[in-house]
Scaffold this motif. Structure first.
Motif, mmCIF file in Angstrom:
data_model
loop_
_atom_site.group_PDB
_atom_site.id
_atom_site.type_symbol
_atom_site.label_atom_id
_atom_site.label_comp_id
_atom_site.label_asym_id
_atom_site.label_seq_id
_atom_site.Cartn_x
_atom_site.Cartn_y
_atom_site.Cartn_z
ATOM 1 N N GLU A 1 46.143 18.472 10.099
ATOM 2 C CA GLU A 1 47.602 18.606 9.935
ATOM 3 C C GLU A 1 48.007 20.032 10.321
ATOM 4 O O GLU A 1 47.428 21.004 9.853
ATOM 5 C CB GLU A 1 47.985 18.279 8.485
ATOM 6 N N ASN B 1 56.967 19.118 14.885
ATOM 7 C CA ASN B 1 56.747 18.027 15.846
ATOM 8 C C ASN B 1 57.154 18.468 17.247
ATOM 9 O O ASN B 1 58.210 18.114 17.756
ATOM 10 C CB ASN B 1 57.500 16.772 15.408
ATOM 11 N N PHE C 1 64.603 12.235 15.437
ATOM 12 C CA PHE C 1 63.311 12.144 16.134
ATOM 13 C C PHE C 1 63.535 11.541 17.510
ATOM 14 O O PHE C 1 64.573 10.930 17.781
ATOM 15 C CB PHE C 1 62.271 11.331 15.343
ATOM 16 N N GLY D 1 61.959 3.638 11.168
ATOM 17 C CA GLY D 1 60.894 4.567 11.562
ATOM 18 C C GLY D 1 59.754 4.581 10.554
ATOM 19 O O GLY D 1 58.575 4.535 10.919
ATOM 20 N N GLY E 1 53.382 5.700 14.503
ATOM 21 C CA GLY E 1 54.522 6.558 14.154
ATOM 22 C C GLY E 1 55.353 6.835 15.391
ATOM 23 O O GLY E 1 55.413 6.014 16.315
ATOM 24 N N GLU E 2 55.994 7.996 15.426
ATOM 25 C CA GLU E 2 56.911 8.276 16.536
ATOM 26 C C GLU E 2 56.183 8.478 17.855
ATOM 27 O O GLU E 2 56.815 8.538 18.908
ATOM 28 C CB GLU E 2 57.813 9.460 16.211
ATOM 29 N N THR F 1 45.971 23.224 11.138
ATOM 30 C CA THR F 1 45.025 22.864 12.191
ATOM 31 C C THR F 1 45.748 21.956 13.175
ATOM 32 O O THR F 1 46.143 20.840 12.833
ATOM 33 C CB THR F 1 43.792 22.155 11.574
ATOM 34 N N SER F 2 45.906 22.489 14.369
ATOM 35 C CA SER F 2 46.809 21.852 15.323
ATOM 36 C C SER F 2 46.053 21.326 16.541
ATOM 37 O O SER F 2 45.339 22.083 17.212
ATOM 38 C CB SER F 2 47.815 22.926 15.757
ATOM 39 N N LEU F 3 46.224 20.045 16.826
ATOM 40 C CA LEU F 3 45.619 19.460 18.029
ATOM 41 C C LEU F 3 46.085 20.213 19.276
ATOM 42 O O LEU F 3 47.277 20.510 19.407
ATOM 43 C CB LEU F 3 46.021 17.993 18.144
ATOM 44 N N ALA G 1 50.871 21.657 9.693
ATOM 45 C CA ALA G 1 51.639 22.419 8.693
ATOM 46 C C ALA G 1 50.707 23.017 7.647
ATOM 47 O O ALA G 1 49.621 22.500 7.394
ATOM 48 C CB ALA G 1 52.641 21.493 8.020
ATOM 49 N N GLY H 1 49.698 14.377 9.425
ATOM 50 C CA GLY H 1 49.756 13.880 8.038
ATOM 51 C C GLY H 1 51.135 13.421 7.638
ATOM 52 O O GLY H 1 51.584 13.672 6.517
ATOM 53 N N GLY H 2 51.838 12.710 8.538
ATOM 54 C CA GLY H 2 53.087 12.028 8.158
ATOM 55 C C GLY H 2 52.746 10.661 7.585
ATOM 56 O O GLY H 2 51.571 10.347 7.314
ATOM 57 N N GLY I 1 53.787 12.732 15.524
ATOM 58 C CA GLY I 1 55.231 12.766 15.681
ATOM 59 C C GLY I 1 55.705 12.867 17.118
ATOM 60 O O GLY I 1 54.927 12.843 18.068
ATOM 61 N N ARG J 1 66.825 19.372 -2.444
ATOM 62 C CA ARG J 1 67.330 19.699 -1.110
ATOM 63 C C ARG J 1 68.819 19.348 -0.963
ATOM 64 O O ARG J 1 69.280 18.335 -1.465
ATOM 65 C CB ARG J 1 66.532 18.880 -0.084
ATOM 66 N N ALA K 1 52.802 7.756 9.071
ATOM 67 C CA ALA K 1 51.949 6.968 9.970
ATOM 68 C C ALA K 1 50.495 7.416 9.838
ATOM 69 O O ALA K 1 49.581 6.587 9.741
ATOM 70 C CB ALA K 1 52.437 7.105 11.412
#
Ligand SMILES: Cc1cc2nc3c(=O)[nH]c(=O)nc-3n(C[C@H](O)[C@H](O)[C@H](O)COP(=O)(O)OP(=O)(O)OC[C@H]3O[C@@H](n4cnc5c(N)ncnc54)[C@H](O)[C@@H]3O)c2cc1C
Length: 494
Positions: A37, A234, A428, A473, A457-458, A169-171, A39, A15-16, A206, A278, A18
């Motif tokens: 995603e 990433n 990156f 980027g 994306g990256e 939820t991570s691939l 995170a 979910g960046g 990423g 930040r 890209a």
């Protein structure tokens, strides 16, 4: 997602910027879309949420006015004076210059020619741009609210459109049949593994900058312990899963984007920090400084180009110094020119002294080395006007040094002297997958496309080699994310 298997038309992993552009484009093309995603929801957005601007081609300032809410004619005039245009030829040349001519021309052609169209598409989705006139920034226009604003607006839009987004939820693996047709992915959720079956899949998770083992493997010595500018998520499993099914690696796997950061840069940063003001760790006034190592020696041409075209390779030069650190040295003139305003605002880590010896002692630099370096540098500066314009080189250079400085050579002789301690921060990685440029479909090492698999994306390789042009980027992520999402929808619905 309690079932062990879920179904969708187009699955977007990551979910960046890209991934969200891919999801918006796939939905626009009529597909049912699902996003995975890694995170948690409160840290969503990826590195994209930490950004400021996109680098795109525009004919003149009039092209920028429609991107702004209520454009002020005075602001447009200031843009016209400062950065009047960046046409497609210039954007192409900048990227070919910084990549040593290695950027894939077919990919770059799409990147360049689609950049303004993509910006207009984002504008239609409700995004806006704002001008920026800071003394040292090379970005005349950035996203309203930065990348954080862009990402939060895109999440809100996708939620409004009813696109399910599954966090944490991570691939893990890519699923495929005996014809190599990708049928979805296996992912890890807090409740165990799940298979998400999809007619087409877009990988947008990423690079591998957050994975020390992969950094050491591909980037080499010292990169395993480098600090990150971005998110810790990433870790490259999208790339690894794709390579495992025969996707063609492409582009520069041994180089990355890494730039000068405050020595106190934390080990990573999270998107939520953007919502709470930040800290700004970038130390990008170096083109107007001399950068020295602990021995007081210069080690790089601080300004062989404008800042936007050099900063991404400076991190590597700093990492190669003793202790992986360096110091940016200025005299009173830099302060008078306003070049240190951003450092003051960010409370940059450094020291001030009335003498160079004193400054060296404060910063822990060898005083003899620093004094000698400064003396030689001052003596080597050639006559001619100084113009510290971040959009133009001034050819105010040195001659006769082992490492000359090509532009913005400001003598260091008027106290107080100031020095700022910096380290390398990785942004990156450049290594990715080979795609067909018009569709962003992933190619197999056997020399044919992998059915139903797209990337952006990256994770898309071939555009950046060794160095990079600021703002590229996010632009590439949006352009190829949109293309990948549209292509995936066409494949899914056909
Ligand atoms: C501090 C900082 C400032 C920057 N400023 C700029 C700028 O101003 N302009 C610019 O053009 N570029 C900038 N960049 C670079 C820019 O962030 C990247 O080029 C861009 O974000 C890449 O987009 P992406 O969607 O590929 O990656 P990301 O935005 O990082 O998104 C990848 C997503 O995939 C998720 N993910 C990872 N692994 C998995 C998995 N296994 N399963 C599911 N999801 C996964 C991640 O959690 C993340 O949300 C900056 C980078 C940083 C760190």
């Amino acid at each position: 997602m309690s079932d062990r298997t879920a179904y969708t038309d187009v699955l977007v992993v990551g979910g960046g910027n890209a991934g969200l552009c891919a999801a918006l484009a796939a939905h626009e093309a009529g597909a049912k879309v699902t996003i995975l995603e890694k995170a948690p929801k409160e840290e969503r957005g990826g590195n994209s949420a930490l950004t400021a601007h996109m680098r795109f081609a525009y004919k003149n300032a009039d092209d920028l006015a429609p991107l702004m809410n209520d454009p002020d004619p005075e602001v447009i005039d200031r843009i016209r004076q400062r950065a009047p245009s960046r046409d497609e030829g210039e954007l192409w040349d900048e990227i070919m210059l910084v990549t040593g001519g290695e950027s894939d021309p077919d990919l770059l052609q799409v990147h360049v020619s689609e950049s303004y169209n993509t910006i207009r598409w984002l504008r239609e989705k409700g995004h806006a741009w704002v001008a920026s006139f800071e003394a040292t920034t090379g970005n005349i226009i950035g996203m309203n609210g930065g990348g954080y604003g862009l990402q939060m607006r895109n999440f809100a839009l996708l939620e409004q459109l009813g696109v399910p987004i599954h966090y944490e939820t991570s691939l893990v693996d890519i699923l495929y049949d005996d014809q190599l047709r990708v049928t979805g992915v296996r992912a890890l959720t807090p409740h165990g593994f799940i298979n998400v079956m999809a007619k087409a899949t877009v990988l947008a998770c990423g690079g591998f900058e957050s994975n020390p083992e992969m950094r050491a493997r591909y980037l080499g010595h010292r990169w395993d312990t480098v600090r990150m500018r971005g998110v810790p998520y990433n870790t490259g499993e999208g790339l690894q899963a794709a390579l495992a099914i025969g996707a063609m690696p492409y582009g520069s796997w041994s180089s990355c984007h890494a730039s000068p950061q405050d020595i106190e840069l934390p080990v990573f940063s999270l998107p939520s920090s953007m919502a709470f003001g930040r800290s700004n760790w970038v130390r990008y006034a170096y083109p107007y400084s001399i950068m020295v190592n602990l021995h007081g020696e210069r080690f790089v041409d601080e300004a062989d180009e404008i800042r936007a075209l050099t900063y991404a390779k400076m991190g590597r030069a700093i990492l190669a110094q003793p202790g992986g650190i360096a110091f940016q040295i200025f005299d009173r003139k830099a302060r008078q020119l306003g070049l240190l305003d951003a450092y003051d605002a960010a409370n940059a880590t450094g020291a001030t002294s009335g003498t160079l010896d004193g400054l060296a002692a404060e910063l822990g630099i060898d005083p003899h080395g620093l004094v000698q370096t400064v003396r030689q540098f001052n003596a080597a500066i050639q006559p001619g006007p100084l113009n510290p314009d971040p959009f133009k080189k001034d050819n105010k250079r040195t001659e006769g040094l082992a490492i000359n400085k090509s532009n913005y050579s400001i003598s260091i002789e008027e106290p107080p002297f100031e020095g700022y301690a910096v380290r390398c921060g990785i942004t990156f990685t450049f290594g990715g997958l080979k795609v067909e440029p018009q569709t962003a479909q992933v190619q197999h090492v056997a020399g044919r496309p992998i059915p139903n698999l797209y990337t952006a994306g990256e994770m898309l390789g071939g555009l950046w080699h060794w160095s990079y042009a600021s703002g590229s980027g996010m632009m590439a992520g949006a352009t190829f994310g949109r293309i990948a999402g549209r292509s995936a929808a066409i494949a899914a619905l056909s």
